[in-house]
Design an enzyme around this catalytic site. Structure first.
Site, PDB file in Angstrom:
ATOM      1  N   GLY A  46       0.634  -1.096   0.096  1.00  0.00           N
ATOM      2  CA  GLY A  46       0.117   0.313   0.012  1.00  0.00           C
ATOM      3  C   GLY A  46       1.069   1.385   0.000  1.00  0.00           C
ATOM      4  N   GLN A  51       3.373   9.585   0.828  1.00  0.00           N
ATOM      5  CA  GLN A  51       4.180   8.980   0.754  1.00  0.00           C
ATOM      6  C   GLN A  51       5.262   9.470   0.153  1.00  0.00           C
ATOM      7  OE1 GLN A  51       2.561   5.521   1.724  1.00  0.00           O
ATOM      8  NE2 GLN A  51       4.465   5.224   3.068  1.00  0.00           N
ATOM      9  N   CYS A  94       5.626  -0.486   7.464  1.00  0.00           N
ATOM     10  CA  CYS A  94       5.141   0.921   6.896  1.00  0.00           C
ATOM     11  C   CYS A  94       6.178   1.273   5.856  1.00  0.00           C
ATOM     12  CB  CYS A  94       4.656   2.088   7.567  1.00  0.00           C
ATOM     13  SG  CYS A  94       4.487   3.838   6.603  1.00  0.00           S
ATOM     14  N   LEU A  95       6.493   1.677   4.540  1.00  0.00           N
ATOM     15  CA  LEU A  95       6.884   2.599   3.773  1.00  0.00           C
ATOM     16  C   LEU A  95       8.238   3.703   4.326  1.00  0.00           C
ATOM     17  CD1 LEU A  95       6.096   1.591   0.176  1.00  0.00           C
ATOM     18  CD2 LEU A  95       7.719  -0.507   1.076  1.00  0.00           C
ATOM     19  N   HIS A 136      -4.637   1.486   7.518  1.00  0.00           N
ATOM     20  CA  HIS A 136      -3.584   2.622   7.127  1.00  0.00           C
ATOM     21  C   HIS A 136      -2.931   3.553   6.543  1.00  0.00           C
ATOM     22  CE1 HIS A 136       0.893   1.265   7.933  1.00  0.00           C
ATOM     23  NE2 HIS A 136       0.570   2.056   6.660  1.00  0.00           N
ATOM     24  N   GLU A 137      -3.583   2.967   4.735  1.00  0.00           N
ATOM     25  CA  GLU A 137      -2.781   3.825   4.134  1.00  0.00           C
ATOM     26  C   GLU A 137      -4.580   5.671   3.915  1.00  0.00           C
ATOM     27  OE1 GLU A 137      -0.382   3.906   2.751  1.00  0.00           O
ATOM     28  OE2 GLU A 137      -0.724   1.477   2.883  1.00  0.00           O
ATOM     29  N   HIS A 140      -2.880   7.782   6.396  1.00  0.00           N
ATOM     30  CA  HIS A 140      -1.587   8.475   5.692  1.00  0.00           C
ATOM     31  C   HIS A 140      -2.641   9.527   5.816  1.00  0.00           C
ATOM     32  CE1 HIS A 140       1.765   6.154   6.430  1.00  0.00           C
ATOM     33  NE2 HIS A 140       1.401   5.903   5.680  1.00  0.00           N
TER      34      HIS A 140
HETATM   35 NI    NI Z   1       2.375   3.658   5.531  1.00  0.00          NI
END
Ligand code: NI
Length: 172
Positions: A46, A51, A94-95, A136-137, A140
């Site tokens: 995701g 991000q 998370c990235l 989660h996204e 963000h």
């Molecule tokens: Ni994330």
């Protein structure tokens, strides 16, 4: 398509509340394509636009297994319209917080309304890993990263390690 740079914690950009997308046009689709490519390359399941430093309410997901057929989902202006009482816990990563994981409890299923890649309104019930990933996204888009759910001590420890790893890495 182009691969984009992913921002890591504690960059304050990640605290931004993203604004809605007015219209799903060619520019929006190009960014969605680039986000998907960036996510697959990372690799991740995701990615939210913030991000990659774009404060627009756009996310991409693909929770299909590595060996399964790709099933990308593009969600523009996603909104949770219903959540289950039932909760589930996943070890999330998370990235923007590379190589750190922690258990987070969230509603096990959610109904989400969004505009798709073609700008059509969709509403779908998501469960399992997809439900966790979409929540989660969406977090963000509201400036929330999963480590915000942890104790301050644990969060600070993770942020310090991410910063150190970044400082020690050499990009050639
Ligand atoms: Ni994330």
């Amino acid at each position: 398509m182009a691969k984009l740079d992913i921002i890591n914690v504690p960059d304050p950009i990640l605290k931004t509340t993203s604004t809605p997308v007015d219209r799903v046009d060619g520019d929006v689709r190009k960014l969605l394509d680039d986000m998907l490519e960036t996510m697959y390359a990372a690799p991740g399941i995701g990615l939210a636009a913030i991000q990659v430093a774009v404060a627009k309410r756009m996310i991409v997901l693909d929770t299909a297994g590595e060996d399964d057929e790709k099933k990308p989902l593009f969600l523009v202006n996603p909104e949770v319209t219903w959540e289950s009482e039932e909760r589930s816990v996943y070890s999330e990563g998370c990235l923007s917080v590379p190589e750190h994981y922690a258990d987070v409890e969230r509603p096990a299923s959610v109904r989400v309304k969004y505009l798709d890649y073609n700008g059509e309104m969709q509403e779908g019930l998501m469960d399992g890993l997809t439900a966790t990933c979409v929540q989660h996204e969406i977090d963000h888009l509201n400036g929330v990263v999963f480590i915000d759910y942890l104790s301050k001590l644990k969060r600070n420890m993770i942020v310090k390690k991410v910063q150190k790893a970044q400082k020690d890495s050499v990009v050639l």
